[in-house]
Design an enzyme around this catalytic site. Structure first.
Site, mmCIF file in Angstrom:
data_model
loop_
_atom_site.group_PDB
_atom_site.id
_atom_site.type_symbol
_atom_site.label_atom_id
_atom_site.label_comp_id
_atom_site.label_asym_id
_atom_site.label_seq_id
_atom_site.Cartn_x
_atom_site.Cartn_y
_atom_site.Cartn_z
ATOM 1 N N SER A 314 0.851 -1.186 0.000
ATOM 2 C CA SER A 314 0.000 0.000 0.000
ATOM 3 C C SER A 314 0.882 1.230 0.000
ATOM 4 O O SER A 314 2.054 1.169 0.393
ATOM 5 C CB SER A 314 -0.877 0.033 1.259
ATOM 6 O OG SER A 314 -0.112 0.446 2.387
ATOM 7 N N ASP A 315 0.353 2.348 -0.452
ATOM 8 C CA ASP A 315 1.017 3.617 -0.171
ATOM 9 C C ASP A 315 0.884 3.842 1.341
ATOM 10 O O ASP A 315 0.087 3.187 2.018
ATOM 11 C CB ASP A 315 0.370 4.753 -0.965
ATOM 12 C CG ASP A 315 1.349 5.891 -1.236
ATOM 13 O OD1 ASP A 315 2.309 6.034 -0.458
ATOM 14 O OD2 ASP A 315 1.146 6.624 -2.206
ATOM 15 N N CYS A 316 1.664 4.771 1.869
ATOM 16 C CA CYS A 316 1.759 4.872 3.328
ATOM 17 C C CYS A 316 0.449 5.364 3.952
ATOM 18 O O CYS A 316 -0.046 6.446 3.614
ATOM 19 C CB CYS A 316 2.930 5.761 3.712
ATOM 20 S SG CYS A 316 4.495 4.986 3.264
ATOM 21 N N ALA A 318 -2.384 4.066 3.402
ATOM 22 C CA ALA A 318 -3.506 3.937 2.469
ATOM 23 C C ALA A 318 -4.560 2.955 2.971
ATOM 24 O O ALA A 318 -5.716 3.032 2.556
ATOM 25 C CB ALA A 318 -3.008 3.499 1.093
#
Length: 790
Positions: A314-316, A318
């Site tokens: 995931s993006d941070c 997310a």
């Protein structure tokens, strides 16, 4: 360490008791301390399966003769549920009982090894890394082999940092291959531009270079990666923070046609051709579904259709926003279950660490979902060689700290800056300046003497930097400088002082533009003009100068400088992107003719009026009251076209041969669209049909100027009906190659054109089709018709 400390204390005591032995004791102590320092510095980086540990032989996951999948399954089978959950986040703790060290998944290497993530430290032997130009400028070279070489260096330097014991992981969250759809996007600088073919080609070159593949992709990488690349942000992510709307809550409404033709192709190429070992799902929702919780996106498309076999992060944070900000998941446990069942493997953040166990207890997911994720994660770590014993004794183990910032790497950074910088205007051939005749130079502007601005975002500490001012002074000792503005924002401009300096100089170079206070991650622009009083300063100085001035723009995104293109007092304009650690030198070399510029814009430069278009509108194609986006579909005024770029030389093009001018698609399933054009589905043609439906084109290129130069040759194609109905592109890039030609030299370049890859388009339901009719291939002013018969 305790024994060496005890011995050193003994030596100190001994020397105090027997003064005549003091010199010998000091020498022994010095040698001992040097030994301690060397042993600490040369300690192997974190790894598993040390062969000197007898328990290692008991574990299948340590056996290099077994398949990676079997090794990963063995390791996962030995973990407790709490240990399993602990590994689902980017900062994964060690598992001491199995000899598994802690691992950090988050490291960055967008245009050089960076200290932005948590995995890299520049606090030991390695203090810096080669800082290449920001990606948008590197892309302007249109040289895929150069892109590959840059990524090779980043991967090699990453290993050097790891082998020095200054890295906790070898997974790098780059490249950013989102389409630069809107000129206001703060992260557009990180991307290769607005064209899907070009962006996909960049993705393949970067991934192959970083991971240790060959340029042509023929090297087998399944057992050992130099470093791990991660293509991001999957998918349709290109808005950060604009007029109160953030990426965390934005729901990108994307048509099936735009998804298939624009947003997805770079990721498809990254996975299928680049064989990336990682992808990152984005913050935003796409058509209502969070990217990280979309099984159609992560499992059915990436893993199913494209056969992706790496890990998905995931993006941070997310995952947290799926519940906390978007309200898509009713509870934190629902969010955890959604992403793991969708196919995501690791969470940048702590959400999975906090809520996975309760999600299990509430039966919202099963342990099998966790095991699937862990198999992907440990498989990548094994492929990196981190479960094969001391990595410094394995492939890539001979890369040392001395390889970081090597002279060859720094020379490549200079080449990349030279080849990317774009000459936008050069009226009356103002540039290049004569080194002999320029006795005095005025250098004015807020970007002239700031080294950090050259780097752009996601940069690490550079090996060294030379500001444009210092580089210009190496050519003209009598160079007077004034910043002109208090900052790039230029709320205060010292116009009178700048004008006074300009009046007294032979020539004037204005170095203006943007920096990370104007465009960056989490900050989109609301304006396309130069900030504050920059325009007023430029115009005032130009009007006062003895001769036409040179305007240099250091910025990532486009700016509307129509006032400068139409002003004869501004004779030359250069766009330098964020040119990296060697950008100042490259600029000076171009201004004084030691390098012939050849870069070409990888993104359309729009007028200020484009700010009236809502940034949230994801449509590519034009419609009533909507101009469309990118050179393929935009119908409106432009400051500069995609692909625009001048040189100190003039190049001519001529189509020499076409192997086949008529192509036949012998397919039984022919359909007709709404404007009576017959077409066939690319999927119906299949791989065999697409492999046959190709032709080759030879273009003769001649350098008709007086200077040698490196020149990118861009080939476009358009259907005879062009973009008249709003569905077809006005034109589309079908190939590009870079060539070096001496003055007067001629060469021939061969392009392969495939109907499926280059001449297809998406219909309204997102299916790629090839239409019959006449197409035109163009290079510069030269054009060649190609007939497609169904």
């Amino acid at each position: 360490k305790k024994k060496t400390l005890s011995l050193s204390l003994t030596l100190i005591t001994f020397s105090s008791l027997f003064p005549h032995f003091e010199a010998m004791a000091k020498l022994l102590l010095l040698l001992l301390l040097l030994f301690i320092f060397h042993s600490v510095e040369s300690a192997p980086p974190p790894h598993s399966c040390d062969p000197s540990n007898p328990t290692t032989k008991l574990y299948q996951f340590c056996r290099t003769d077994l398949p990676i999948s079997q090794r990963a399954r063995d390791l996962v089978s030995r973990l407790t549920i709490d240990e399993k959950i602990s590994q689902l986040v980017n900062t994964a703790p060690g598992i001491p009982r199995l000899g598994v060290p802690a691992y950090e998944w988050w490291s960055e290497g967008l245009h050089g090894v960076a200290g932005v993530g948590l995995g890299i430290r520049f606090n030991g032997t390695v203090k810096a890394a080669t800082s290449f130009p920001q990606v948008i400028l590197t892309a302007a070279s249109f040289d895929s082999y150069e892109w590959f070489r840059i990524a090779q260096v980043i991967g090699k330097e990453a290993r050097g940092v790891y082998n020095a014991g200054q890295a906790q992981g070898m997974t790098f969250w780059a490249p950013n291959i989102n389409i630069f759809r809107d000129p206001r996007w703060g992260r557009g600088q990180e991307t290769p531009g607005e064209d899907p073919l070009m962006t996909g080609t960049y993705a393949v070159a970067y991934v192959r270079g970083l991971q240790g593949d060959s340029f042509d992709g023929r090297k087998t990488l399944s057992n050992h990666l130099q470093a791990s690349a991660c293509c991001k942000h999957f998918t349709a992510y290109d808005l950060d923070r604009w007029k109160g709307i953030t990426r965390y809550v934005f729901n990108a409404q994307v048509s099936l046609a735009d998804l298939a033709e624009t947003y997805q192709p770079p990721f498809k190429k990254c996975i299928e051709e680049g064989r990336a070992s990682g992808i990152m799902c984005a913050y935003n929702r796409v058509n209502g579904i969070p990217s990280c919780a979309d099984p159609n996106l992560l499992t059915r498309t990436a893993r199913g259709l494209w056969r992706f076999s790496g890990y998905i992060t995931s993006d941070c944070d997310a995952v947290s926003i799926i519940h906390d900000a978007q309200g898509y998941a009713k509870t934190p446990e629902d969010a955890v279950a959604d992403v793991l069942k969708a196919g995501m493997d690791v969470n940048c953040g702590s959400y999975l660490q906090k809520h996975t166990k309760s999600a299990l207890q509430q039966k919202k997911m099963s342990e099998t979902d966790i095991d699937r994720a862990l198999l992907n994660l440990f498989s990548v770590r094994i492929r990196l060689g981190l479960f094969n014993g001391d990595p410094t004794k394995l492939p890539y183990g001979n890369i040392s700290p001395n390889d970081v910032c090597s002279p060859a790497h720094q020379a490549l950074a200079l080449d990349a800056a030279r080849n990317g910088i774009v000459l936008l205007k050069n009226n009356l051939k103002l540039l290049p300046f004569s080194k002999r005749s320029v006795s005095s130079l005025a250098v004015i502007g807020p970007n002239a003497n700031v080294a950090k601005t050259l780097l752009g975002n996601y940069a690490g500490p550079p090996c060294k930097t030379v500001t444009p001012l210092d580089a210009l002074r190496s050519y003209v000792k009598n160079a007077v400088y004034h910043n002109g503005c208090d900052s790039v924002a230029c709320s205060n401009a010292a116009i009178d002082q700048a004008v006074a300096i300009a009046r007294n100089a032979d020539h004037v170079v204005l170095i203006m533009g943007l920096d990370q206070t104007q465009e960056k991650e989490d900050m989109d622009r609301v304006d396309l003009s130069l900030p504050g009083k920059q325009q007023e300063l430029i115009t005032s100085v130009a009007n006062a100068a003895k001769k036409p001035v040179v305007l240099v723009l250091i910025c990532g995104g486009p700016v509307d400088i129509s006032f400068a293109t139409n002003n004869d007092k501004i004779g030359s304009i250069l766009w330098a992107g964020y040119p990296g650690e060697a950008g100042g030198i490259a600029l000076a070399e171009i201004i004084f003719g030691d390098h012939n510029p050849g870069g070409r814009l990888p993104v359309t430069w729009y007028p200020q009026s484009f700010v009236n278009v809502q940034m949230t509108d994801m449509r590519m194609r034009s419609a009533t009251g909507y101009p469309g986006r990118t050179y393929k579909f935009y119908k409106g005024p432009k400051v500069f076209e995609f692909g625009h770029g001048l040189s100190y030389s003039t190049y001519s093009y001529r189509f020499k041969t076409l192997y086949e001018t008529n192509l036949y698609l012998n397919q039984s399933k022919v359909e007709t669209n709404s404007d009576s054009v017959r077409y066939i589905l690319v999927s119906e043609m299949g791989k065999a049909g697409c492999d046959v439906a190709k032709t080759k084109v030879i273009v003769a290129v001649e350098n008709q100027g007086e200077m040698a130069g490196k020149h990118p040759v861009l080939m476009f194609a358009r259907h005879e009906r062009g973009g008249e109905d709003g569905n077809r592109a006005e034109k589309q890039l079908v190939g590009f190659k870079s060539i070096v030609l001496s003055n007067g030299e001629k060469a021939e370049m061969e392009f392969e054109i495939g109907l499926c890859e280059h001449l297809s388009r998406a219909n309204e339901v997102g299916v790629m089709v090839v239409e019959e009719g006449k197409y035109f291939l163009t290079v510069g002013d030269s054009e060649l018709p190609l007939i497609v018969n169904v």
